[in-house]
Design a protein around this motif. Structure first.
Motif, PDB file in Angstrom:
ATOM      1  N   SER A 204     -67.214 -54.233 -82.454  1.00 48.35           N
ATOM      2  CA  SER A 204     -67.619 -54.339 -83.688  1.00 48.35           C
ATOM      3  C   SER A 204     -68.350 -55.722 -83.973  1.00 48.35           C
ATOM      4  O   SER A 204     -68.054 -56.850 -83.631  1.00 48.35           O
ATOM      5  N   GLY A 205     -69.843 -55.628 -83.956  1.00 48.23           N
ATOM      6  CA  GLY A 205     -70.756 -56.347 -84.012  1.00 48.23           C
ATOM      7  C   GLY A 205     -70.806 -56.914 -82.485  1.00 48.23           C
ATOM      8  O   GLY A 205     -70.747 -56.715 -81.532  1.00 48.23           O
ATOM      9  N   SER A 206     -70.472 -58.263 -82.563  1.00 45.57           N
ATOM     10  CA  SER A 206     -70.413 -59.245 -81.435  1.00 45.57           C
ATOM     11  C   SER A 206     -69.082 -59.432 -80.770  1.00 45.57           C
ATOM     12  O   SER A 206     -68.623 -60.005 -79.808  1.00 45.57           O
ATOM     13  N   GLN A 207     -68.096 -58.599 -81.424  1.00 49.20           N
ATOM     14  CA  GLN A 207     -66.633 -58.972 -81.167  1.00 49.20           C
ATOM     15  C   GLN A 207     -66.198 -57.454 -80.228  1.00 49.20           C
ATOM     16  O   GLN A 207     -66.542 -56.582 -80.762  1.00 49.20           O
ATOM     17  N   LEU A 208     -65.340 -57.612 -79.281  1.00 49.83           N
ATOM     18  CA  LEU A 208     -64.630 -56.689 -78.705  1.00 49.83           C
ATOM     19  C   LEU A 208     -63.057 -56.631 -78.854  1.00 49.83           C
ATOM     20  O   LEU A 208     -62.803 -57.781 -78.719  1.00 49.83           O
ATOM     21  N   SER A 209     -62.448 -55.559 -79.252  1.00 50.88           N
ATOM     22  CA  SER A 209     -61.342 -55.581 -79.356  1.00 50.88           C
ATOM     23  C   SER A 209     -60.613 -54.536 -78.570  1.00 50.88           C
ATOM     24  O   SER A 209     -60.893 -53.254 -78.512  1.00 50.88           O
ATOM     25  N   ILE A 210     -59.354 -55.137 -77.596  1.00 50.04           N
ATOM     26  CA  ILE A 210     -59.005 -54.101 -76.754  1.00 50.04           C
ATOM     27  C   ILE A 210     -57.375 -54.311 -77.110  1.00 50.04           C
ATOM     28  O   ILE A 210     -56.763 -55.173 -77.075  1.00 50.04           O
ATOM     29  N   THR A 211     -56.933 -52.823 -76.937  1.00 49.63           N
ATOM     30  CA  THR A 211     -55.686 -52.609 -77.083  1.00 49.63           C
ATOM     31  C   THR A 211     -54.906 -52.327 -75.885  1.00 49.63           C
ATOM     32  O   THR A 211     -55.365 -51.335 -75.240  1.00 49.63           O
ATOM     33  N   CYS A 212     -53.830 -52.872 -75.353  1.00 50.43           N
ATOM     34  CA  CYS A 212     -53.490 -52.671 -73.990  1.00 50.43           C
ATOM     35  C   CYS A 212     -52.052 -52.955 -73.778  1.00 50.43           C
ATOM     36  O   CYS A 212     -51.418 -53.523 -74.795  1.00 50.43           O
ATOM     37  N   GLU A 213     -51.157 -52.426 -72.763  1.00 51.34           N
ATOM     38  CA  GLU A 213     -49.953 -52.816 -72.522  1.00 51.34           C
ATOM     39  C   GLU A 213     -49.709 -53.733 -71.186  1.00 51.34           C
ATOM     40  O   GLU A 213     -50.542 -53.121 -70.068  1.00 51.34           O
ATOM     41  N   LEU A 214     -49.048 -54.631 -71.077  1.00 52.01           N
ATOM     42  CA  LEU A 214     -48.918 -55.265 -70.113  1.00 52.01           C
ATOM     43  C   LEU A 214     -47.445 -55.921 -69.878  1.00 52.01           C
ATOM     44  O   LEU A 214     -46.735 -55.853 -70.950  1.00 52.01           O
ATOM     45  N   GLU A 215     -47.139 -56.345 -68.823  1.00 47.34           N
ATOM     46  CA  GLU A 215     -45.885 -57.067 -68.661  1.00 47.34           C
ATOM     47  C   GLU A 215     -45.417 -58.138 -69.516  1.00 47.34           C
ATOM     48  O   GLU A 215     -46.303 -59.017 -69.719  1.00 47.34           O
ATOM     49  N   PRO A 216     -44.286 -58.161 -70.046  1.00 43.91           N
ATOM     50  CA  PRO A 216     -44.190 -59.237 -70.936  1.00 43.91           C
ATOM     51  C   PRO A 216     -44.183 -60.705 -70.221  1.00 43.91           C
ATOM     52  O   PRO A 216     -44.478 -61.673 -70.910  1.00 43.91           O
ATOM     53  N   GLY A 217     -43.712 -60.705 -69.012  1.00 46.20           N
ATOM     54  CA  GLY A 217     -43.915 -61.979 -68.340  1.00 46.20           C
ATOM     55  C   GLY A 217     -45.156 -62.467 -67.987  1.00 46.20           C
ATOM     56  O   GLY A 217     -45.494 -63.742 -67.915  1.00 46.20           O
ATOM     57  N   LEU A 218     -46.088 -61.789 -68.702  1.00 38.83           N
ATOM     58  CA  LEU A 218     -47.715 -62.082 -68.500  1.00 38.83           C
ATOM     59  C   LEU A 218     -47.919 -62.674 -69.665  1.00 38.83           C
ATOM     60  O   LEU A 218     -49.392 -63.102 -69.972  1.00 38.83           O
ATOM     61  N   TYR A 219     -47.310 -62.736 -70.920  1.00 39.90           N
ATOM     62  CA  TYR A 219     -47.640 -62.947 -72.292  1.00 39.90           C
ATOM     63  C   TYR A 219     -48.500 -64.161 -72.138  1.00 39.90           C
ATOM     64  O   TYR A 219     -49.349 -64.699 -72.849  1.00 39.90           O
ATOM     65  N   ARG A 220     -47.758 -65.240 -71.583  1.00 41.51           N
ATOM     66  CA  ARG A 220     -48.342 -66.884 -71.769  1.00 41.51           C
ATOM     67  C   ARG A 220     -49.629 -67.080 -71.177  1.00 41.51           C
ATOM     68  O   ARG A 220     -50.535 -67.418 -71.550  1.00 41.51           O
ATOM     69  N   ASP A 221     -49.609 -65.999 -69.728  1.00 41.89           N
ATOM     70  CA  ASP A 221     -50.786 -66.290 -68.954  1.00 41.89           C
ATOM     71  C   ASP A 221     -51.928 -65.997 -69.927  1.00 41.89           C
ATOM     72  O   ASP A 221     -53.385 -66.141 -69.772  1.00 41.89           O
ATOM     73  N   CYS A 222     -51.852 -64.314 -70.391  1.00 39.20           N
ATOM     74  CA  CYS A 222     -52.728 -63.699 -71.115  1.00 39.20           C
ATOM     75  C   CYS A 222     -53.235 -64.678 -72.277  1.00 39.20           C
ATOM     76  O   CYS A 222     -54.475 -64.603 -72.782  1.00 39.20           O
ATOM     77  N   ASP A 223     -52.318 -65.211 -72.917  1.00 36.49           N
ATOM     78  CA  ASP A 223     -52.545 -66.100 -74.276  1.00 36.49           C
ATOM     79  C   ASP A 223     -53.697 -67.275 -73.761  1.00 36.49           C
ATOM     80  O   ASP A 223     -54.291 -67.506 -74.621  1.00 36.49           O
ATOM     81  N   ALA A 224     -53.093 -67.874 -72.872  1.00 39.02           N
ATOM     82  CA  ALA A 224     -53.898 -68.885 -72.381  1.00 39.02           C
ATOM     83  C   ALA A 224     -55.340 -68.601 -71.991  1.00 39.02           C
ATOM     84  O   ALA A 224     -56.576 -69.204 -72.088  1.00 39.02           O
ATOM     85  N   LEU A 225     -55.291 -67.298 -71.204  1.00 38.55           N
ATOM     86  CA  LEU A 225     -56.602 -66.872 -70.967  1.00 38.55           C
ATOM     87  C   LEU A 225     -57.768 -66.604 -72.109  1.00 38.55           C
ATOM     88  O   LEU A 225     -58.884 -66.818 -72.157  1.00 38.55           O
ATOM     89  N   LEU A 226     -56.876 -65.827 -73.221  1.00 41.25           N
ATOM     90  CA  LEU A 226     -57.726 -65.615 -74.424  1.00 41.25           C
ATOM     91  C   LEU A 226     -58.372 -66.895 -74.914  1.00 41.25           C
ATOM     92  O   LEU A 226     -59.297 -66.872 -75.772  1.00 41.25           O
ATOM     93  N   ARG A 227     -57.364 -67.917 -75.152  1.00 39.72           N
ATOM     94  CA  ARG A 227     -57.859 -68.975 -75.986  1.00 39.72           C
ATOM     95  C   ARG A 227     -59.062 -69.768 -74.993  1.00 39.72           C
ATOM     96  O   ARG A 227     -60.075 -70.181 -75.797  1.00 39.72           O
ATOM     97  N   SER A 228     -58.818 -69.566 -73.690  1.00 42.96           N
ATOM     98  CA  SER A 228     -60.194 -70.148 -73.035  1.00 42.96           C
ATOM     99  C   SER A 228     -61.357 -69.378 -73.216  1.00 42.96           C
ATOM    100  O   SER A 228     -62.568 -69.753 -72.932  1.00 42.96           O
ATOM    101  N   LEU A 229     -61.314 -68.058 -73.422  1.00 41.69           N
ATOM    102  CA  LEU A 229     -62.460 -67.205 -73.578  1.00 41.69           C
ATOM    103  C   LEU A 229     -62.804 -67.182 -75.198  1.00 41.69           C
ATOM    104  O   LEU A 229     -63.805 -65.974 -75.619  1.00 41.69           O
ATOM    105  N   GLN A 230     -62.253 -68.205 -75.905  1.00 42.94           N
ATOM    106  CA  GLN A 230     -62.554 -68.119 -77.368  1.00 42.94           C
ATOM    107  C   GLN A 230     -62.269 -66.782 -78.074  1.00 42.94           C
ATOM    108  O   GLN A 230     -62.683 -66.354 -79.054  1.00 42.94           O
ATOM    109  N   GLY A 231     -61.010 -66.202 -77.730  1.00 45.33           N
ATOM    110  CA  GLY A 231     -60.390 -65.116 -78.098  1.00 45.33           C
ATOM    111  C   GLY A 231     -59.096 -65.290 -78.894  1.00 45.33           C
ATOM    112  O   GLY A 231     -58.641 -66.304 -78.867  1.00 45.33           O
TER     113      GLY A 231
END
Length: 356
Positions: A204-231
């Motif tokens: 949508s415009g300049s934004q990309l939205s991805i719906t995915c399924e991942l292991e619960p143990g990766l939640y914190r790492d994924c959240d930190a990665l999104l913050r570093s990528l301005q997401g």
């Protein structure tokens, strides 16, 4: 004729809950009301007079023997019995009878099995195990309940142990990841490294939205990665199961259920919903079909059916949830509102476990 001497220096206490603390090699006890110690420790009960039968420290409650002042000073540095009672109440060991202890352990075993069932799936079929299967597997690994540890912490330990012997794994969580399109390559590379399953993509415009399924143990790492990528990261479901039940060929040979019939809902929330629906009739409507008289539950402020349904209602999650609200002086909820409230509480509670 010999004279009978009656003891007058003892104060005997019966039908009490005893909390015991051993300090400096000396045993100290306090007498409490039954079922109040755990309420005090969990923060539900605030009035100390409702917990303690007397603000007195004993060396033996059952015989009414008081603790000596010199022993109190040696062990606690003070003889202020009110302060000592608080310390014993917080740090002491609650003494329970054999049958009561057995009942508590049995209930906690069931709670742990329920948490394991909600958080896991069969790694071969991606379907959940039933509660009876989880309990059987826990017995096979000779799991013993620790009454001093939380059920959720023990459930995570059980999952790790079961993974060594059976095809079981943590059920994935479903999340929506939104970030600028120019940063998507780094995210996709990391998702592939995590073996995440991509459900959908939406640009949508300049934004990309991805719906995915991942292991619960990766939640914190994924959240930190999104913050570093301005997401940003949004949780859609804390536990994702495939439709239906897992195959029970190897673990449920003696179950009296035909193999073509599902034995449990695929999701714990759906299971709770079905139980509530079975026990719920129209709230606030006293008129029923036929001549069956309905009984009203004052806690839930609802009519719940005949005497048998009324007894079953007292065991329902709906009634238990409203009972907890009543102790906090909150108004009762309807069955639907109760279901939504419990689902929200479970989602918030599960966020604490994503570091495991």
């Amino acid at each position: 004729m010999s004279k009978i001497v009656q003891p007058i220096g003892q104060k005997r206490l019966t039908n009490v809950a005893v909390v015991r603390l051993k300090k400096h090699g000396i045993r100290f006890e306090i007498a409490c009301y039954k079922n109040k110690v755990l309420s005090w420790r969990s923060g539900v009960e605030k009035d100390l007079d409702e917990v303690l039968q007397s603000q007195t420290v004993y060396s033996n409650v059952s015989k009414g023997i008081l603790a000596k002042s010199k022993d109190l000073i040696a062990a606690f540095g003070t003889d202020d019995q009110s302060k000592i009672c608080l310390e014993i109440l917080d740090k002491g060991e609650l003494q329970v009878a054999g049958k009561e202890r057995e009942s508590q352990l049995s209930n906690q075993f069931r709670d742990i099995a329920t948490i394991v069932m909600q958080k896991t799936i069969n790694s071969e079929t991606n379907r959940p195990y039933t509660i009876s299967m989880i309990e059987r597997l826990m017995h096979e690994i000779h799991f013993a309940v620790d009454p001093n540890s939380s059920s959720k912490k023990q459930a995570l330990e059980v999952i790790r142990e079961l993974q060594k012997h059976f095809p079981i794994k943590r059920s994935p969580m479903r999340v929506r990841l939104t970030l600028p399109r120019q940063n998507s390559s780094s995210l996709m590379e990391q998702l592939n490294a995590w073996n995440a399953s991509i459900v959908s993509k939406d640009e949508s415009g300049s934004q990309l939205s991805i719906t995915c399924e991942l292991e619960p143990g990766l939640y914190r790492d994924c959240d930190a990665l999104l913050r570093s990528l301005q997401g940003r990261l949004e949780i859609l479901a804390v536990s994702v199961h495939a439709e239906g039940d897992t195959s029970v060929d190897h673990y449920d040979d003696h179950e009296d259920v035909p193999p073509h019939q599902p034995k449990a809902p695929a999701d714990a929330v759906q299971q709770l919903s079905e139980r509530i629906e079975k026990q719920t009739l129209s709230t606030g409507n006293a008129n029923v079909e036929g001549d069956v008289k309905q009984i009203k539950c004052s806690t839930c402020n609802a009519y719940v059916g005949d005497s048998k349904q009324y007894r079953d209602h007292f065991k329902s999650e709906w009634h238990k949830h409203n009972l907890k609200r009543k102790t906090r002086q909150l108004p009762p909820l309807t069955a639907e509102e109760c279901l939504a409230d419990m689902e929200t509480d479970d989602s918030k509670s599960d966020l604490k476990d994503y570091s495991f």
